[in-house]
Design a protein around this motif. Structure first.
Motif, PDB file in Angstrom:
ATOM      1  N   GLY A  98       0.482  -3.784  -0.218  1.00 44.50           N
ATOM      2  CA  GLY A  98       1.251  -3.349   0.940  1.00 44.50           C
ATOM      3  C   GLY A  98       0.957  -4.203   2.158  1.00 44.50           C
ATOM      4  O   GLY A  98       1.863  -4.588   2.908  1.00 44.50           O
ATOM      5  N   ALA A  99      -0.329  -4.530   2.376  1.00 39.74           N
ATOM      6  CA  ALA A  99      -0.710  -5.370   3.508  1.00 39.74           C
ATOM      7  C   ALA A  99      -0.112  -6.767   3.376  1.00 39.74           C
ATOM      8  O   ALA A  99       0.319  -7.368   4.373  1.00 39.74           O
ATOM      9  N   GLU A 100      -0.082  -7.283   2.154  1.00 36.13           N
ATOM     10  CA  GLU A 100       0.515  -8.606   1.942  1.00 36.13           C
ATOM     11  C   GLU A 100       2.003  -8.589   2.270  1.00 36.13           C
ATOM     12  O   GLU A 100       2.514  -9.490   2.959  1.00 36.13           O
ATOM     13  N   ALA A 101       2.703  -7.578   1.779  1.00 34.57           N
ATOM     14  CA  ALA A 101       4.127  -7.478   2.069  1.00 34.57           C
ATOM     15  C   ALA A 101       4.364  -7.295   3.565  1.00 34.57           C
ATOM     16  O   ALA A 101       5.288  -7.883   4.146  1.00 34.57           O
ATOM     17  N   ALA A 102       3.509  -6.487   4.220  1.00 35.53           N
ATOM     18  CA  ALA A 102       3.647  -6.273   5.659  1.00 35.53           C
ATOM     19  C   ALA A 102       3.426  -7.572   6.425  1.00 35.53           C
ATOM     20  O   ALA A 102       4.154  -7.879   7.387  1.00 35.53           O
TER      21      ALA A 102
ATOM     22  N   LEU B 287       7.494  -3.848   0.368  1.00 33.01           N
ATOM     23  CA  LEU B 287       6.867  -3.086   1.446  1.00 33.01           C
ATOM     24  C   LEU B 287       7.378  -1.652   1.465  1.00 33.01           C
ATOM     25  O   LEU B 287       6.603  -0.704   1.650  1.00 33.01           O
ATOM     26  N   ALA B 288       8.668  -1.480   1.244  1.00 29.02           N
ATOM     27  CA  ALA B 288       9.241  -0.128   1.261  1.00 29.02           C
ATOM     28  C   ALA B 288       8.623   0.739   0.168  1.00 29.02           C
ATOM     29  O   ALA B 288       8.226   1.893   0.416  1.00 29.02           O
TER      30      ALA B 288
ATOM     31  N   ALA C 150       4.803   4.434 -11.249  1.00 23.93           N
ATOM     32  CA  ALA C 150       6.014   3.616 -11.397  1.00 23.93           C
ATOM     33  C   ALA C 150       6.450   3.048 -10.052  1.00 23.93           C
ATOM     34  O   ALA C 150       6.878   1.889  -9.958  1.00 23.93           O
ATOM     35  N   LYS C 151       6.347   3.856  -9.009  1.00 26.38           N
ATOM     36  CA  LYS C 151       6.728   3.379  -7.671  1.00 26.38           C
ATOM     37  C   LYS C 151       5.816   2.237  -7.241  1.00 26.38           C
ATOM     38  O   LYS C 151       6.276   1.215  -6.695  1.00 26.38           O
ATOM     39  N   ALA C 152       4.491   2.399  -7.475  1.00 26.07           N
ATOM     40  CA  ALA C 152       3.548   1.344  -7.124  1.00 26.07           C
ATOM     41  C   ALA C 152       3.813   0.082  -7.944  1.00 26.07           C
ATOM     42  O   ALA C 152       3.770  -1.037  -7.421  1.00 26.07           O
ATOM     43  N   TYR C 153       4.109   0.282  -9.222  1.00 23.84           N
ATOM     44  CA  TYR C 153       4.376  -0.868 -10.080  1.00 23.84           C
ATOM     45  C   TYR C 153       5.653  -1.581  -9.638  1.00 23.84           C
ATOM     46  O   TYR C 153       5.734  -2.817  -9.653  1.00 23.84           O
ATOM     47  N   LEU C 154       6.632  -0.820  -9.227  1.00 26.69           N
ATOM     48  CA  LEU C 154       7.872  -1.417  -8.745  1.00 26.69           C
ATOM     49  C   LEU C 154       7.607  -2.256  -7.495  1.00 26.69           C
ATOM     50  O   LEU C 154       8.161  -3.364  -7.339  1.00 26.69           O
ATOM     51  N   GLY C 155       6.743  -1.752  -6.590  1.00 23.27           N
ATOM     52  CA  GLY C 155       6.354  -2.549  -5.434  1.00 23.27           C
ATOM     53  C   GLY C 155       5.659  -3.831  -5.848  1.00 23.27           C
ATOM     54  O   GLY C 155       5.893  -4.904  -5.263  1.00 23.27           O
ATOM     55  N   LYS C 156       4.820  -3.749  -6.867  1.00 27.21           N
ATOM     56  CA  LYS C 156       4.128  -4.922  -7.394  1.00 27.21           C
ATOM     57  C   LYS C 156       5.120  -5.939  -7.950  1.00 27.21           C
ATOM     58  O   LYS C 156       4.982  -7.148  -7.718  1.00 27.21           O
ATOM     59  N   VAL C 157       6.121  -5.458  -8.665  1.00 29.87           N
ATOM     60  CA  VAL C 157       7.139  -6.349  -9.229  1.00 29.87           C
ATOM     61  C   VAL C 157       7.887  -7.072  -8.112  1.00 29.87           C
ATOM     62  O   VAL C 157       8.063  -8.297  -8.151  1.00 29.87           O
ATOM     63  N   TYR C 158       8.330  -6.323  -7.119  1.00 25.45           N
ATOM     64  CA  TYR C 158       9.050  -6.944  -5.997  1.00 25.45           C
ATOM     65  C   TYR C 158       8.178  -7.982  -5.290  1.00 25.45           C
ATOM     66  O   TYR C 158       8.659  -9.053  -4.897  1.00 25.45           O
ATOM     67  N   LEU C 159       6.888  -7.681  -5.119  1.00 25.40           N
ATOM     68  CA  LEU C 159       5.996  -8.613  -4.441  1.00 25.40           C
ATOM     69  C   LEU C 159       5.881  -9.921  -5.215  1.00 25.40           C
ATOM     70  O   LEU C 159       5.980 -11.010  -4.644  1.00 25.40           O
ATOM     71  N   HIS C 160       5.679  -9.826  -6.506  1.00 30.70           N
ATOM     72  CA  HIS C 160       5.555 -11.032  -7.327  1.00 30.70           C
ATOM     73  C   HIS C 160       6.876 -11.784  -7.418  1.00 30.70           C
ATOM     74  O   HIS C 160       6.878 -13.008  -7.566  1.00 30.70           O
ATOM     75  N   LYS C 161       7.963 -11.064  -7.331  1.00 30.13           N
ATOM     76  CA  LYS C 161       9.281 -11.701  -7.358  1.00 30.13           C
ATOM     77  C   LYS C 161       9.578 -12.429  -6.050  1.00 30.13           C
ATOM     78  O   LYS C 161      10.420 -13.335  -6.003  1.00 30.13           O
ATOM     79  N   GLY C 162       8.875 -12.046  -4.986  1.00 32.50           N
ATOM     80  CA  GLY C 162       9.109 -12.654  -3.681  1.00 32.50           C
ATOM     81  C   GLY C 162       9.993 -11.848  -2.771  1.00 32.50           C
ATOM     82  O   GLY C 162      10.351 -12.302  -1.678  1.00 32.50           O
ATOM     83  N   ASP C 163      10.351 -10.623  -3.177  1.00 34.64           N
ATOM     84  CA  ASP C 163      11.172  -9.725  -2.357  1.00 34.64           C
ATOM     85  C   ASP C 163      10.250  -8.820  -1.546  1.00 34.64           C
ATOM     86  O   ASP C 163       9.997  -7.661  -1.907  1.00 34.64           O
TER      87      ASP C 163
END
Length: 560
Positions: free
Chosen positions: A425-429, A232-233, A214-227
């Motif tokens: 993670g690398a993309e967000a970083a 990254l967090a 769920a944590k990884a999926y939440l990161g995926k959602v934020y990335l696609h949303k543009g946040d």
């Protein structure tokens, strides 16, 4: 979880059959409200929601159109051709030539299948809300149902952008006909946040999500949303977390039995083929097999994708120049005619992703080229075949069959694997200008590729001139970092159904129009056929049938 599905089905039959008065039994295959008002009912409905992960809802459209492994969305990108002959599956041909219609059967079937998943998750949530506390604690089941609802809604969001939100309240009130005024990111984040907080760190049964998933999926959602900051967090928490997840030693094991529910798999669709004894497996992917498996020649990698695996003298990708030279193609050359494979440098992941002439193919022998291609040279398919979705010749447990002799694979489909987490993670970083972090995570993925066993034609020597190295220093600037990370995602995740939604969030117009030109250089039948890519294609059309059934409540996406 696979065994529990069978067990619960037997229980379901028992519930339906054991009645003093069979005339009062619900219709075959249905449960009465009374039969569901307990823990068994929650589990039955939850299993029903899980079953929609593979898209096989039987609610309209072909099996292939409902597929949840992303294969036909790759056809909408620069990674894959439809395959087979031009006239077979005309709705897919329409994707290739950029002739998207609101009545396209693939678009309609996927819409219906995903909303079926949403509704089944809502049924679980609704039932739990109605149960008396004396029936037990259903917080674990509620968290799973909300995770599943979040997943189905994410798939809707990235495909259509403006989608209706159907909640458990809508389900209870039978108010399914909702408008689609805009994105539903907040609803998806709510569900995934709840799942992150309430799911356990481990599960006894494979296929069920954990709090880490769920944590990884939440990161995926934020990335696609543009946040990218929140993304990254969350992704950093997963990458640095105290859990079992990590990269497998062998890259190719992700697409073999060894990778099913392994340490690299955070969330996967559970396919099983039962040694061909039943019609199970990846039903949506039954078209996607080359010659030695006799069906059906769809889902062919592009020349553009294969070219991307070329490396320079230092073993690094040709980020800006990969289409200035071509990996040697046997397009237009019959199998009984001479052919010399490419002798230049290649990332070893190339030959675990793309099947090509002269290179060993998943235990079936050296690929002979045209003899394994169903399509004619006049079709758009090109000369290459998929590999990741095709089971190994020796892995009979992954070999399935269908009702008309088609093949079905038992290889699990990774919704999220750890390499994907590292690259997200690398993309967000990179987007946050944390260049050292982005470089470290990209290099972790490249290091595994370098140290994996390479494809071999004779069991000993590498089948091609494989050369790959890590980036030798921190990315020099943000622009370079973003470019390198995006390129790495294609290399690592090619032909895994991720590409369309990657390029949509990066801006697909320039990528796709450049692809149309480059692909036409080597596959002459493709040259000049696709219409120019326009930004409105970044969202798929709302199915015409859905708009009609809504009585005008649903509105069409711009440009259609």
């Amino acid at each position: 979880m696979k065994n529990k599905i069978i067990y619960l089905f037997i229980m379901l039959v028992g519930v339906l059959a054991c009645s003093d008065d069979f005339s009062e039994v619900p219709a075959y295959g249905a449960l009465s409200d009374e039969a569901l008002q307990n823990a068994q009912g929650v589990d039955l409905l939850l299993i029903g929601a899980y079953s929609l992960l593979d898209g096989n809802s039987n609610t309209g459209g072909s099996d292939y159109a409902r597929a949840a492994d992303g294969w036909w969305t790759d056809v909408m990108s620069d990674d894959a051709h439809k395959g087979s002959t031009n006239s077979d599956q005309p709705d897919l041909y329409a994707f290739e030539v950029m002739n998207w219609q609101t009545s396209n059967g693939y678009i309609d079937a996927r819409w219906v299948g995903l909303f079926a998943g949403v509704n089944r998750a809502n049924a679980v949530i609704d039932l739990i809300g109605k149960l008396d506390p004396s029936e037990g604690d259903f917080s674990a089941q509620l968290a799973q149902a909300r995770f599943l609802r979040g997943h189905f809604n994410f798939e809707l969001q990235v495909m259509w952008g403006n989608v209706p939100y159907i909640s458990d309240v809508n389900f209870a009130d039978v108010e399914f006909n909702q408008p689609n005024p805009g994105p539903i990111w907040d609803k998806i984040i709510d569900d995934m946040s709840y799942a992150e907080t309430n799911l356990p760190e481990t599960q006894d049964e494979v296929g069920r999500p954990t709090s880490w998933a769920a944590k990884a999926y939440l990161g995926k959602v934020y990335l696609h949303k543009g946040d990218t900051g929140p993304a990254l967090a969350k992704l950093t928490e997963v990458i640095n977390g105290n859990h079992r997840f990590g990269l497998l030693t062998e890259y190719a094991d992700n697409f073999r039995l060894a990778g099913d529910n392994s340490d690299e798999s955070l969330l996967a669709i559970q396919f099983t083929a039962d040694d061909g004894l039943s019609f199970n497996g990846n039903i949506g992917g039954t078209l996607n097999f080359p010659g030695p498996i006799n069906c059906c020649g769809f889902y062919n990698p592009t020349q553009d994708l294969l070219n991307a695996f070329q490396t320079d003298a230092n073993g690094l990708p040709l980020l800006d120049t990969y289409n200035q030279t071509d990996v040697t193609s046997d397009y237009g050359i019959n199998s009984d005619e001479p052919f010399t494979p490419f002798a230049g440098n290649l990332d070893p992941r190339a030959d675990y992703t793309v099947g090509r002439r002269g290179i060993e193919f998943n235990g079936y022998g050296v690929h002979p080229g045209k003899d394994w291609q169903r399509a004619n040279f006049s079709d758009l398919s090109g000369p290459y075949t998929p590999k990741k979705n095709v089971y190994q010749a020796s892995e009979t447990a992954n070999q399935g069959a269908g009702g008309w002799g088609e093949q079905r694979s038992g290889v699990n489909y990774h919704i999220i694997r750890f390499a994907d987490v590292l690259l997200m993670g690398a993309e967000a970083a990179a987007e946050e200008n944390q260049l050292e972090l982005a470089t470290d995570w990209v290099n972790e993925v490249r290091r595994r590729a370098k140290n994996s066993t390479y494809v071999s034609n004779d069991g000993t020597n590498p089948a091609a001139n494989y050369k790959i190295e890590e980036y030798p220093a921190t990315f020099p600037n943000q622009e370079y970092a973003i470019k390198a990370v995006r390129f790495e995602r294609r290399l690592e995740l090619g032909m895994e159904g991720k590409r369309l939604f990657d390029i949509r969030r990066w801006g697909a117009t320039d990528i796709m129009n450049a692809y149309f030109v480059n692909e036409g250089r080597t596959i002459t039948s493709f040259a000049g056929l696709p219409a120019p890519y326009d930004p409105h294609f970044d969202l798929s059309p709302i199915p015409l049938r859905a708009i009609d059934l809504s009585g005008g409540i649903l509105t069409q996406n711009p440009g259609y």
